[in-house]
Design an enzyme around this catalytic site. Sequence first.
Site, PDB file in Angstrom:
ATOM      1  CE  LYS A  26    -108.319 -57.346  -1.929  1.00 51.24           C
ATOM      2  NZ  LYS A  26    -106.958 -57.509  -2.401  1.00 51.24           N
ATOM      3  N   GLY A  38    -104.073 -61.826 -18.910  1.00 50.91           N
ATOM      4  CA  GLY A  38    -104.430 -60.510 -18.372  1.00 50.91           C
ATOM      5  C   GLY A  38    -103.272 -59.536 -18.408  1.00 50.91           C
ATOM      6  N   GLY A  90    -103.235 -56.292 -17.501  1.00 50.85           N
ATOM      7  CA  GLY A  90    -103.642 -55.096 -16.771  1.00 50.85           C
ATOM      8  C   GLY A  90    -102.458 -54.460 -16.066  1.00 50.85           C
TER       9      GLY A  90
HETATM   10  P1  NAI Z   1    -106.302 -54.985 -13.702  1.00 57.04           P
HETATM   11  O1  NAI Z   1    -107.774 -54.833 -13.625  1.00 57.04           O
HETATM   12  O2  NAI Z   1    -105.472 -53.786 -13.999  1.00 57.04           O
HETATM   13  O3  NAI Z   1    -105.922 -56.093 -14.788  1.00 57.04           O
HETATM   14  C1  NAI Z   1    -106.667 -57.234 -15.047  1.00 57.04           C
HETATM   15  C2  NAI Z   1    -106.577 -57.487 -16.549  1.00 57.04           C
HETATM   16  O4  NAI Z   1    -107.161 -58.749 -16.839  1.00 57.04           O
HETATM   17  C3  NAI Z   1    -107.330 -56.439 -17.370  1.00 57.04           C
HETATM   18  O5  NAI Z   1    -106.494 -55.984 -18.421  1.00 57.04           O
HETATM   19  C4  NAI Z   1    -108.529 -57.204 -17.900  1.00 57.04           C
HETATM   20  O6  NAI Z   1    -108.973 -56.718 -19.159  1.00 57.04           O
HETATM   21  C5  NAI Z   1    -107.979 -58.602 -17.996  1.00 57.04           C
HETATM   22  N1  NAI Z   1    -108.967 -59.676 -17.979  1.00 57.04           N
HETATM   23  C6  NAI Z   1    -110.135 -59.746 -17.295  1.00 57.04           C
HETATM   24  N2  NAI Z   1    -110.745 -60.916 -17.539  1.00 57.04           N
HETATM   25  C7  NAI Z   1    -109.935 -61.609 -18.365  1.00 57.04           C
HETATM   26  C8  NAI Z   1    -110.007 -62.891 -18.974  1.00 57.04           C
HETATM   27  N3  NAI Z   1    -111.035 -63.708 -18.767  1.00 57.04           N
HETATM   28  N4  NAI Z   1    -108.992 -63.288 -19.750  1.00 57.04           N
HETATM   29  C9  NAI Z   1    -107.936 -62.484 -19.962  1.00 57.04           C
HETATM   30  N5  NAI Z   1    -107.821 -61.244 -19.433  1.00 57.04           N
HETATM   31  C10 NAI Z   1    -108.805 -60.821 -18.651  1.00 57.04           C
HETATM   32  O7  NAI Z   1    -105.854 -55.658 -12.323  1.00 57.04           O
HETATM   33  P2  NAI Z   1    -104.400 -55.793 -11.715  1.00 57.04           P
HETATM   34  O8  NAI Z   1    -104.193 -54.735 -10.710  1.00 57.04           O
HETATM   35  O9  NAI Z   1    -103.406 -55.988 -12.799  1.00 57.04           O
HETATM   36  O10 NAI Z   1    -104.550 -57.155 -10.899  1.00 57.04           O
HETATM   37  C11 NAI Z   1    -104.580 -58.415 -11.556  1.00 57.04           C
HETATM   38  C12 NAI Z   1    -104.777 -59.500 -10.517  1.00 57.04           C
HETATM   39  O11 NAI Z   1    -103.717 -59.464  -9.566  1.00 57.04           O
HETATM   40  C13 NAI Z   1    -106.068 -59.380  -9.688  1.00 57.04           C
HETATM   41  O12 NAI Z   1    -106.547 -60.650  -9.387  1.00 57.04           O
HETATM   42  C14 NAI Z   1    -105.605 -58.682  -8.418  1.00 57.04           C
HETATM   43  O13 NAI Z   1    -106.440 -58.965  -7.315  1.00 57.04           O
HETATM   44  C15 NAI Z   1    -104.241 -59.298  -8.246  1.00 57.04           C
HETATM   45  N6  NAI Z   1    -103.333 -58.483  -7.470  1.00 57.04           N
HETATM   46  C16 NAI Z   1    -103.035 -57.221  -7.858  1.00 57.04           C
HETATM   47  C17 NAI Z   1    -102.158 -56.455  -7.120  1.00 57.04           C
HETATM   48  C18 NAI Z   1    -101.745 -55.086  -7.560  1.00 57.04           C
HETATM   49  O14 NAI Z   1    -100.747 -54.564  -7.038  1.00 57.04           O
HETATM   50  N7  NAI Z   1    -102.428 -54.470  -8.522  1.00 57.04           N
HETATM   51  C19 NAI Z   1    -101.562 -56.976  -5.876  1.00 57.04           C
HETATM   52  C20 NAI Z   1    -101.881 -58.357  -5.601  1.00 57.04           C
HETATM   53  C21 NAI Z   1    -102.766 -59.058  -6.361  1.00 57.04           C
END
Ligand code: NAI
Length: 346
Positions: free
Chosen positions: A78, A178, A180
């Site tokens: 990573k 979340g 996202g």
């Molecule tokens: P992202 O950054 O698009 O989404 C994260 C979301 O969580 C954002 O909308 C943000 O505003 C929200 N957020 C942040 N702090 C928060 C809180 N305290 N309470 C509620 N919401 C909060 O990231 P993504 O890509 O969706 O990834 C989410 C998680 O999944 C991360 O931990 C990432 O490492 C993990 N992950 C993602 C993968 C992917 O394909 N994108 C693959 C494997 C794991």
Amino acid sequence: LFGLPDQAPHERVLLAADAETGLKAILAVHSTARGPAFGGCRFWTYDNELAALNDALRLSQGMSLKNALADLPFGGGKAVIIKPAGQFDRPALFAAFGRAVQSLDGAYITAEDVGTTTADMLGMQAQTQYVSGIPRAGAFGGDPSPKTAWGVFVSIEAGVKLHLKRSSLEGVRVAIQGLGAVGWHLAEFLHKAGAKLVVTDVDAAKIARAQQLLGAQAVGIDEILSADVDVLAPCALGAALNSVSVPQIRAQLIAGAANNQLATAADGDALQQRGICYLPDYLVNAGGIISVAREYRNEGEESAVMAEVSRIGERVAELLERVKLENSTPGRVADAWARAKLVKPV
Ligand code: NAI
């Protein structure tokens, strides 16, 4: 610095800095036992450099376990780029990062993670061939997050059937922390399957969208972990499951996308003692790496990738069977299962 307590040490950790672009990055190669270390690049603001190093070490180790459990011919790695405090030239910064990736001669392959985009990966292609998660004309590729969400969805489906003993997701209440890239796609899949959603995000616009389009109920960010639901899906950042939150959780099943959800292994034991089934993050969220790994090996076809991601549901069923047989916790069983696979695949 040589590994986390009780864990296998990292093979290589590169600190990469570039004065011109302001790049400060950590590229952590945990294990290449199964093949080149594969894992995304996080672009994030850290309190200090040690916090960034700790994140890179924890995340890269998680990738070793994730890639092994998903039977991928890749090891775990990573990268973390510390977001510069002031103004910066994003393409130049990622170009400098691309050169750092290339300097490892293929020991580490990068892709998207929190804070990085398909455009960042595309831009880096001029500097390194060791990059994936790139939209490709006429071929499979690009944003892994819908595939990650699908893996989480099939895990929830399996957990609901086997732990909650319910035959479908119709009417099952799911809290998503979340909304996202992954959380939003997961919300859509769950809504389509008839689940009732309770959601939160720090971004009010994302909540409003889920209320409007998916009929979701909104709660505050401090309320989501204790929401009155059947399933909890942590999809924000790590350590959501800790000594403060665990006693308050009302869900009976936890399965989400966030990496490193358990603050400590003891929090996993505490969940088990409360009768809550926690499906380990690195088992559940492997859809994205399965996707970028297939893309990287040029074995991409949407249907084949989706079929491989769907197998995560079968692994969840196997894990819960092993947990019963070994009278242990899902976290500990998955850990031992993955570690046994940290060898060259035959
Ligand atoms: P992202 O950054 O698009 O989404 C994260 C979301 O969580 C954002 O909308 C943000 O505003 C929200 N957020 C942040 N702090 C928060 C809180 N305290 N309470 C509620 N919401 C909060 O990231 P993504 O890509 O969706 O990834 C989410 C998680 O999944 C991360 O931990 C990432 O490492 C993990 N992950 C993602 C993968 C992917 O394909 N994108 C693959 C494997 C794991």
